[in-house]
Design a protein around this motif. Structure first.
Motif, PDB file in Angstrom:
ATOM      1  N   CYS A  25      53.765  37.726  46.682  1.00 18.33           N
ATOM      2  CA  CYS A  25      52.448  37.280  47.076  1.00 18.33           C
ATOM      3  C   CYS A  25      52.620  35.891  47.651  1.00 18.33           C
ATOM      4  O   CYS A  25      53.070  34.977  46.965  1.00 18.33           O
ATOM      5  CB  CYS A  25      51.516  37.241  45.886  1.00 18.33           C
ATOM      6  SG  CYS A  25      49.908  36.526  46.324  1.00 18.33           S
TER       7      CYS A  25
ATOM      8  N   ASP B 134      48.082  38.229  40.124  1.00 22.91           N
ATOM      9  CA  ASP B 134      47.247  37.055  39.941  1.00 22.91           C
ATOM     10  C   ASP B 134      45.970  37.119  40.757  1.00 22.91           C
ATOM     11  O   ASP B 134      44.882  36.998  40.239  1.00 22.91           O
ATOM     12  CB  ASP B 134      48.037  35.802  40.356  1.00 22.91           C
ATOM     13  CG  ASP B 134      48.117  34.848  39.197  1.00 22.91           C
ATOM     14  OD1 ASP B 134      48.207  35.347  38.064  1.00 22.91           O
ATOM     15  OD2 ASP B 134      48.074  33.622  39.442  1.00 22.91           O
ATOM     16  N   CYS B 135      46.149  37.305  42.072  1.00 23.68           N
ATOM     17  CA  CYS B 135      44.988  37.217  42.941  1.00 23.68           C
ATOM     18  C   CYS B 135      44.542  38.580  43.441  1.00 23.68           C
ATOM     19  O   CYS B 135      43.496  38.700  44.065  1.00 23.68           O
ATOM     20  CB  CYS B 135      45.283  36.303  44.135  1.00 23.68           C
ATOM     21  SG  CYS B 135      46.467  37.039  45.265  1.00 23.68           S
TER      22      CYS B 135
ATOM     23  N   GLN C 127      50.354  33.908  48.682  1.00 27.61           N
ATOM     24  CA  GLN C 127      49.351  33.047  48.115  1.00 27.61           C
ATOM     25  C   GLN C 127      49.840  32.403  46.814  1.00 27.61           C
ATOM     26  O   GLN C 127      49.789  31.208  46.635  1.00 27.61           O
ATOM     27  CB  GLN C 127      48.122  33.900  47.810  1.00 27.61           C
ATOM     28  CG  GLN C 127      46.839  33.138  47.747  1.00 27.61           C
ATOM     29  CD  GLN C 127      46.275  32.963  49.150  1.00 27.61           C
ATOM     30  OE1 GLN C 127      46.360  33.887  49.964  1.00 27.61           O
ATOM     31  NE2 GLN C 127      45.754  31.796  49.428  1.00 27.61           N
ATOM     32  N   CYS C 128      50.282  33.263  45.903  1.00 27.33           N
ATOM     33  CA  CYS C 128      50.582  32.794  44.552  1.00 27.33           C
ATOM     34  C   CYS C 128      52.060  32.521  44.348  1.00 27.33           C
ATOM     35  O   CYS C 128      52.483  32.148  43.265  1.00 27.33           O
ATOM     36  CB  CYS C 128      50.127  33.813  43.521  1.00 27.33           C
ATOM     37  SG  CYS C 128      48.447  34.364  43.777  1.00 27.33           S
TER      38      CYS C 128
ATOM     39  N   CYS D 191      49.107  41.812  43.956  1.00 24.22           N
ATOM     40  CA  CYS D 191      49.488  40.626  43.207  1.00 24.22           C
ATOM     41  C   CYS D 191      48.784  40.644  41.856  1.00 24.22           C
ATOM     42  O   CYS D 191      47.600  40.938  41.758  1.00 24.22           O
ATOM     43  CB  CYS D 191      49.094  39.382  43.987  1.00 24.22           C
ATOM     44  SG  CYS D 191      49.377  37.872  43.042  1.00 24.22           S
TER      45      CYS D 191
HETATM   46 ZN    ZN Z   1      48.605  36.464  44.295  1.00 24.66          ZN
END
Ligand code: ZN
Ligand code: ADP
Ligand code: ADP
Ligand code: ZN
Length: 962
Positions: A253, A126-127, A255-256, A124
C-alpha cells in the motif's frame, strides 16, 4: 476379472447377541436395519460389517499400520464376502476440537482457501485501498487504456518534514527536470531545499504522454524509470485532474507503506500461522471473566451478594475486600444497596474494571488494629484474572475458571483469520464475511459472483464444488448453519449430516456406507430430503446401510432387515427381510407399528395441567423475544425444524435458569427477561445423552447404585465372611481384589494414531476385572464378574429376594434396558442408552412430585416399541404431579403429548418465533406449522394422533381433514 458380486453375504454372525446363520444384503441398494433397541442392529452394522471392513483396510496398509492389526478386535463372524471398503458415519461428535468448524468438516474451507488465494482482491489492512501486484507489461497495458494526456509520476514520499537537500540535488544531477511538490508541478532548477517545518508530499515527474500516441519504446523506458524511482510504484495523473491512478509491481500500500505477501491458500487457514489471527491464535475466542457469571442475578444489590465471589464477604461486612467496596461507596458514591441492574453503567464498570489511576482510602480491621491505606482498585475482573494466573492451587484455579466464559476475540471478532486474510475480497465478500453467512445465503452469494472469462477458468471448478456442497447442506435442513460455526457446538444429528455432506462431495463409488440413525435431530418435513441424499449416495454406485427407526426412512428403503424378536438374549435374529410393502403384513413388532395394528400410546384424556411456568422475552441465539408458557403437571413437547430454536429455549434458558435458582448451579444462562411461576417446582433434572461416565469402570450397575447392594450381598456370603472380605473387596476402585494389570478396567486403551483409540481386553484377567481370590467367592454359583455380565432381566430373577435391589433394577427394565448387562462399560453405551440409564436413576429416586424433567430427543435409538415403553414411564412421572418437557421430532411422542410448543417456522434467522402452542390437535390445525402438517399427514393415514380423544377445549378447533 470376476464380476462384482451382487450381494454381501454374511455367514455365522455371532457377535454380542447375534445368532445369524446366513444373511444376504443386496449391494447398490439402500437397506434399513430396524428392530427394538438391543436387538442386534448395531452389532451387525458397526461391530461386524464396519469392523471387518476396517480390518481389511488396515491389512492393506503399510507394515507399520499392520502391527496394530492384532489389537483390532476381530468380530465374531465366520465369513463375509462381497464386502467393499467401508465408511461409518456415526453421530459421536468427533472429539470436540475447537478448531473444527462446519467449513473444515465439509472441506468447503479447503476449496474456499484456494479460491481466495487465486481470485481474491487484496486490500490494505490499514486504509482499505486495493493492493495489487502487476507485472511491468500489465502496468503498460493499463496505461495504454487511459484517455487524455497523462502525467507519469514516481512517488518519493508523503507526509514528511525536512529540507531534503540531498535528494533534490541527486535528482537534478541525474537529469530530471520537474517534480510535483504538494500537488503543484515545479521545476527542479532552483529548488534547493523544502520548507523544513512543514510536512510535504513529493513526486518525481517522469514523463508526459498521450496514451493513444506514445511509442512503445518510450512508454517502456518511462515506466521502468518511474518504477525504479518510485520503489515499484508509479502514478498516472490525468491532465483533467481527479484522483491519480496508482499502479505497482510490489504488493504494497503506497499510502500506508505496508508491504503484503503474495497470497497462498495458507493465508486463509486459521490453522496456519500465516493465516491465523495473532491475538487468539485462530481460535476466534478469548477466555475471559464473564460479568454475566460474576453477577448471575442482577436483581440483587452488592450487599445482598450480587457479585458471587464476594457474596460472603459482603454479608460479613468486614475485611479488606469489604473495605474496598466501602471506600468506593464513601469516595465515589457507589451504591451498595441498589439492585445491580439499576446501577448506572459507570458504577458497574467501576466495580468490574477498577478506579484506573485514582486511589481510594481503604480501611479494615487488621491484627494490630484498624488500618487505612490509599489503594488503586484494579476491578473485580482484573483482580480475579490476575489471581487465576498466579494461584498455585488447582482448586482455586477451578474456582476462578467457573466465572470465566468465552467471548469473541477483540481483534478478529471471532473471524479467526489474520487482518491480511480478512481484507482480501471476492467481489464484495471477504472469507470471514462469507463464513459468517448461513450456508444457504453463502451459496447464493457465490452463485451470483460475476467472473471474467479468465477468472472462470481459474476458479470455476472450485466454485461449483463449493456451491454444490453448500446446497447439499441446505437440502438436508442445515441451511441455517454458517461455515464458521464451531464443530463443538453442533448437535449429534447436525454433525452426522455434515459429515454426510463431506462424503457426498467426495464422489466415491464402490463404498459401503454404514449410518447410525441419520434422522436424529431432523424434523419430519426434512426426512424426504435426507432420503434423497441417501439415494444419491446409492445411485453413485455405493451400498448404503442405515440403522433407523424413523417411519419415513423405513418406508423409503429398497430392502429392510428387521431384527428381533426381542432385545439382548431374546434378540439377535433376523425376523423379517424384504420390501417396505411386505413388512406391513409381516408378523413382527415393526410391521405391527408401521401398519397401525399396534399403537405407541393408547387414547386418553389429555392433562390440562395445573399452573404454568411463564418465560418472558427469551432472546438467546435466534429467539425473537419470545413469551412462552410451559404448563405444569403435563408432558409438553417442544417442536420445530432443525435450528428453529428449541434447544436455545429449553436447554440454554429454561433449564439452566431453573438450575441456577433451585440448585445454585453456576452455568451460563441464555438471554431472557423474566421467568414466573418457578415457585411451583422444587427440582429440575436434565436427562441428556451425554455419557454416564468416560471410563470402563462406570456402568449401569454403578450408576444406578445397584452395584452397592450387590457388593453388600457378596460380602455376606459364607465364602466372603470366612475370608474376611468386606463390600470394598468387590469394588474395582479398591486395589485389594481387582486385577492389578488393568486396575479393574478389564480393558486397556491403545492409541491407534491413524484411527480412533481402541480398548483391548486385559490379557491378565481376560476382562474379568478381579483377581482369582475374589472371583472364587460365589453368590448362587456366580462370581462378581459373572454378575456383571448378567443382563438386567436375568438379574431381576437372580435377586428376586431383595426388594430394594429389585426396585432399582426394575426401573432399568421399565425404560426398555432389560437387555443391558449390569457391567456394560459406560463408553460402549449409545447416547440413547445413556439417557435412559439416567432416566431410570431418576425413577428410582423418591421424586418430589414437583420436579421438572427436561429431555432432549429421548427417542434417539428407540424403536416404536421402545417409544411406547418410554411414554409409559414419562406418563408415570407426570401422573405423580411432575412436569416433563421433551424436545422431540418423533410424531408419535408429539401426538401423545398433553401440550405442544411449536417453534420456527424455519431454522436460523427465519426461525425463533412461536408458531403455535396448544394440544396436538390445535397444532395439527395450524396451517403455518410444519409440525402441524406432519401430524395431519399421519392422521390422514389413520396413524399417530388420530386415535386420540381431543380434549373439550380443543375439539372445536380440530379441522375437518384431521
Ligand atoms: Zn493502506
Ligand atoms: P441395537 O443396535 O439393535 O440397539 P446392539 O447391537 O447395540 O443393539 O446390542 C445387541 C446386544 O449386544 C445387546 O444385548 C447389548 O447389550 C449387547 N452389546 C452391545 N454392545 C456391547 C458391548 N460393547 N459389550 C457387551 N455387550 C454389548
Ligand atoms: P434447534 O434446537 O431447534 O435445532 P437451536 O436452538 O439449536 O435450534 O438453534 C437455533 C439457532 O441458534 C440456529 O440458527 C443455530 O445455528 C443458532 N445457534 C445455536 N447454538 C449456537 C451456538 N453455540 N453458537 C452460535 N449459534 C448457535
Ligand atoms: Zn485385568
Amino acid at each position: 476379472m470376476s464380476k462384482e458380486p451382487s450381494h454381501i453375504v454374511i455367514r455365522g454372525a455371532r457377535h454380542h447377541n447375534l445368532q445369524i446363520d446366513e444373511l444376504r444384503l443386496p449391494k447398490l441398494s439402500l437397506t434399513v436395519f430396524t428392530g427394538v433397541s438391543g436387538s442386534g442392529k448395531s452389532s451387525l452394522a458397526f461391530d461386524t460389517l464396519f469392523a471387518e471392513g476396517q480390518r481389511r483396510y488396515v491389512e492393506s496398509l503399510s507394515s507399520y499400520a499392520r502391527q496394530f492389526l492384532g489389537q483390532l478386535e476381530k468380530p465374531a463372524v465366520e465369513h463375509i464376502s462381497g464386502l467393499s471398503p467401508t465408511i461409518a458415519i456415526e453421530q459421536k461428535t468427533a472429539a470436540s476440537n475447537p478448531r473444527s468448524t462446519v467449513g473444515t468438516i465439509t472441506e468447503v474451507q479447503d476449496f474456499l482457501r484456494v479460491l481466495f488465494a487465486r481470485l481474491g482482491r487484496q486490500h490494505c489492512t490499514d486504509c482499505g485501498a486495493p493492493v495489487e501486484a502487476l507485472s511491468s507489461a500489465e502496468i503498460m497495458a493499463r496505461l495504454k487504456q487511459l484517455s487524455g494526456k497523462q502525467l507519469l509520476l514516481a512517488p518519493l514520499f508523503e507526509q514528511r518534514k525536512g529540507e531534503h537537500r540531498d535528494l533534490l540535488e541527486s535528482l537534478r544531477q541525474r537529469g530530471f527536470v520537474r517534480v510535483r511538490l504538494d500537488g503543484e508541478v515545479v521545476r527542479l532548477e532552483g529548488l534547493v531545499a523544502l520548507d523544513k517545518k512543514r510536512k510535504h508530499q513529493l513526486e518525481l515527474v517522469v514523463d508526459r504522454f498521450s496514451p493513444s500516441r506514445v511509442s512503445l519504446q518510450r512508454l517502456t523506458d518511462s515506466v521502468e524509470t518511474a518504477l525504479r524511482e518510485g520503489q515499484g510504484l508509479l502514478l498516472a495523473q490525468s491532465a483533467t485532474g481527479g484522483e491519480a491512478l496508482r499502479l505497482g509491481r510490489a504488493r504494497a500500500c503506497a499510502q500506508c507503506q505496508i508491504a503484503f505477501p503474495a497470497l497462498t491458500p495458507q493465508h486463509f487457514s486459521f490453522n496456519s500461522p500465516l493465516g491465523m489471527c495473532p491475538a487468539c491464535n485462530g481460535l476466534g475466542v478469548q477466555t475471559q471473566l464473564d460479568p454475566k457469571l460474576l453477577v448471575p442475578d442482577d436483581r440483587l444489590s452488592l450487599r445482598q451478594g450480587a457479585l458471587v465471589p464476594y457474596a460472603s464477604v459482603m454479608a460479613r461486612g468486614s475485611g479488606i475486600s469489604f473495605g474496598i467496596f466501602d471506600a468506593l461507596r464513601k469516595e465515589l458514591g457507589l451504591d451498595l444497596d441498589a439492585p445491580w441492574r439499576s446501577l448506572p453503567k459507570r458504577q458497574r464498570e467501576l466495580v468490574l474494571y477498577g478506579t484506573k489511576d485514582r486511589r481510594v482510602a481503604v480501611s479494615w480491621e487488621g491484627t494490630h488494629g484498624r488500618v487505612s491505606w490509599p489503594m488503586q482498585f484494579e476491578g473485580v475482573v482484573n483482580l480475579l484474572m490476575r489471581r487465576f494466573r498466579e494461584t498455585k492451587s488447582e482448586e482455586m484455579r477451578r474456582h476462578y475458571a467457573s466465572f470465566m466464559g468465552e467471548s469473541p476475540c477483540p481483534d478478529c471478532g471471532g473471524a479467526r483469520l489474520s487482518p491480511i486474510a480478512r481484507s482480501v475480497r471476492l467481489a464484495t465478500l471477504s472469507l470471514d464475511r462469507l463464513s459468517a453467512l448461513p450456508v444457504a445465503e453463502a451459496a447464493k452469494a457465490l452463485e451470483q459472483l460475476e467472473l471474467t472469462a479468465s477468472e472462470r477458468q481459474v476458479g470455476g471448478e472450485l466454485l461449483r464444488e463449493v456451491v454444490s456442497r453448500l446446497e447439499f447442506l441446505d437440502s438436508v435442513g442445515l441451511g441455517y448453519l454458517s461455515l464458521e460455526r464451531s464443530g463443538a457446538t453442533l448437535s449429534g444429528g447436525e454433525a452426522q449430516r455434515i459429515r454426510l455432506a463431506a462424503q457426498l462431495g467426495s464422489e466415491l463409488s464402490g463404498v459401503l456406507y454404514v449410518l447410525d440413525e441419520p434422522s436424529i435431530g431432523l424434523h419430519p418435513r426434512d426426512t424426504q430430503r435426507l432420503v434423497e441424499t441417501l439415494e444419491r449416495l446409492r445411485d453413485s454406485g455405493n451400498t448404503v446401510i442405515v440403522v433407523e427407526h424413523e417411519r419415513g426412512t423405513i418406508e423409503a428403503a429398497d430392502h429392510i432387515v428387521d431384527f428381533g424378536p426381542g432385545a439382548g438374549r431374546a434378540g439377535g435374529a433376523v425376523v423379517f427381510e424384504g420390501t417396505p410393502r411386505q413388512l406391513l403384513t409381516a408378523d413382527t413388532l415393526t410391521g405391527g407399528y408401521l401398519s397401525g395394528r399396534l399403537v405407541v400410546a393408547e387414547p386418553r384424556e389429555r392433562r390440562a395441567g395445573k399452573g404454568e411456568l411463564l418465560l418472558l422475552g427469551a432472546s438467546e441465539n435466534n429467539l425473537k423475544e419470545l413469551d412462552v408458557a410451559f404448563p405444569l403437571g403435563t408432558l409438553t413437547a417442544v417442536t420445530g425444524v432443525s435450528g428453529a430454536g428449541k434447544s436455545s429455549l429449553v436447554s440454554e434458558i429454561l433449564q439452566p435458569e431453573l438450575s441456577r435458582r433451585l440448585h445454585n448451579a453456576q452455568g451460563r444462562v441464555g438471554s431472557f427477561r423474566s421467568l414466573q411461576g418457578a415457585d411451583a417446582i422444587d427440582k429440575v433434572v436434565l436427562v441428556d445423552q451425554s455419557p454416564i461416565g468416560r471410563t470402563p469402570r462406570s456402568n449401569p450397575a454403578t450408576y444406578t447404585k445397584a452395584f452397592d447392594e450387590i457388593r453388600q450381598l457378596f460380602a455376606q456370603t459364607p465364602d466372603a465372611r470366612a475370608l474376611g472380605y468386606g463390600p470394598g473387596r468387590f469394588s474395582f476402585n479398591v486395589a485389594d481384589g481387582r486385577c492389578g494389570a488393568c486396575e479393574g478396567d478389564g480393558v486397556k486403551r491403545v492409541e491407534m494414531h491413524f484411527l480412533s483409540d481402541v480398548f483391548v481386553t486385559c490379557e491378565i484377567c481376560a476382562g474379568r476385572r478381579y483377581d482369582e481370590a475374589t472371583l472364587a467367592v460365589k453368590y448362587r454359583e456366580r462370581s462378581i464378574a459373572d454378575v456383571l455380565e448378567t443382563s438386567v432381566d436375568d438379574a431381576l430373577e437372580l435377586f428376586a429376594a431383595f426388594p430394594s435391589l429389585v426396585a432399582t433394577l426394575k426401573t432399568l427394565a421399565d425404560v426398555g434396558l432389560g437387555y443391558l448387562h449390569l457391567g456394560q462399560p459406560a463408553p460402549t453405551l449409545s447416547g440413547g442408552e445413556a439417557q435412559r440409564v439416567k432416566l431410570s436413576r431418576e425413577l428410582a429416586r423418591r421424586d418430589t412430585g414437583r420436579t421438572l424433567y427436561v429431555l432432549d430427543e429421548p427417542t434417539t435409538g428407540l424403536h416404536f416399541d421402545d417409544v411406547a415403553k418410554l411414554l409409559r414411564v414419562l406418563g408415570r412421572l407426570v401422573d405423580a404431579g411432575n412436569t416433563v418437557i421433551v424436545i422431540e421430532h418423533d410424531l408419535d411422542v408429539i401426538a401423545a403429548a398433553d401440550h405442544v410448543i411449536d417453534l420456527g417456522p424455519e431454522g436460523g434467522s427465519s426461525g425463533g418465533y412461536l408458531v403455535v402452542a396448544g394440544t396436538p390437535e390445535q397444532v395439527a390445525s395450524c396451517e403455518e406449522s410444519h409440525t402441524g402438517r406432519a401430524l395431519r399427514a399421519l392422521q390422514r393415514r389413520g396413524l399417530g394422533g388420530s386415535q386420540y380423544k381431543p380434549t373439550r377445549s380443543a375439539r372445536g378447533r380440530v379441522k375437518k381433514d384431521a
